[in-house]
Scaffold this motif. Sequence first.
Motif, short mmCIF file in Angstrom:
data_model
loop_
_atom_site.label_atom_id
_atom_site.label_comp_id
_atom_site.label_asym_id
_atom_site.label_seq_id
_atom_site.Cartn_x
_atom_site.Cartn_y
_atom_site.Cartn_z
N TYR A 1 79.08 64.00 -42.51
CA TYR A 1 78.01 63.21 -41.91
C TYR A 1 76.65 63.83 -42.20
N GLU B 1 85.88 63.46 -43.31
CA GLU B 1 84.59 62.78 -43.32
C GLU B 1 83.48 63.80 -43.14
N LYS C 1 83.51 60.45 -47.58
CA LYS C 1 84.84 60.32 -47.01
C LYS C 1 85.85 60.27 -48.14
N ILE D 1 77.42 58.40 -42.01
CA ILE D 1 78.46 59.03 -42.82
C ILE D 1 77.89 59.41 -44.18
#
Length: 166
Positions: free
Chosen positions: A95, A93, A104, A101
């Motif tokens: 960010y 993931e 992913k 986020i």
Amino acid sequence: MKKNKQINQINSQGNREGYWEYYYDNGQLWYKGHYVNGKEEGLWEGYYDNGQLNYKGHYVNGRKEGYWEGYYDNGQLSSKGHYVNGREEGYWEGYWQNGQIASKGHWVNGKREGYWEGYYDNGQLMYKAHFVNGNREGYWEFYYSNGQLMYKAHFVKGEEIRGIYF
């Protein structure tokens, strides 16, 4: 009695050995970790010149291995995932600096693989994508930051075959 920790040592073969620390010109810790025969080994941590953590993770025989985290200079998490033999592997993931986020998906042997999603910093979906061996493959969808569909494309072996705007 306080133990005196020896740091920044060189072994008889001229390789870095043991615990090492590096510092910025302003005196802040830059990074720290252990060497074995000149190769990083074990937990390493890196820092920004403002003292915030930049990254932390493990090395085995000079290669990134296991769980790693990266951070922005404001302390916010920027990425997290695993390495195997120095390459990204498994679920990762990413960010934005505001904590939302950004992306992913999965990695296999250091290449993106399978279904991925990307997001705007406001949390809205930016894209839905598929990768095969690191190449764009199949149908992709791209969205405006308000969530409306912008564009659909079809990829074969990394090349866009056709696309349509909405």
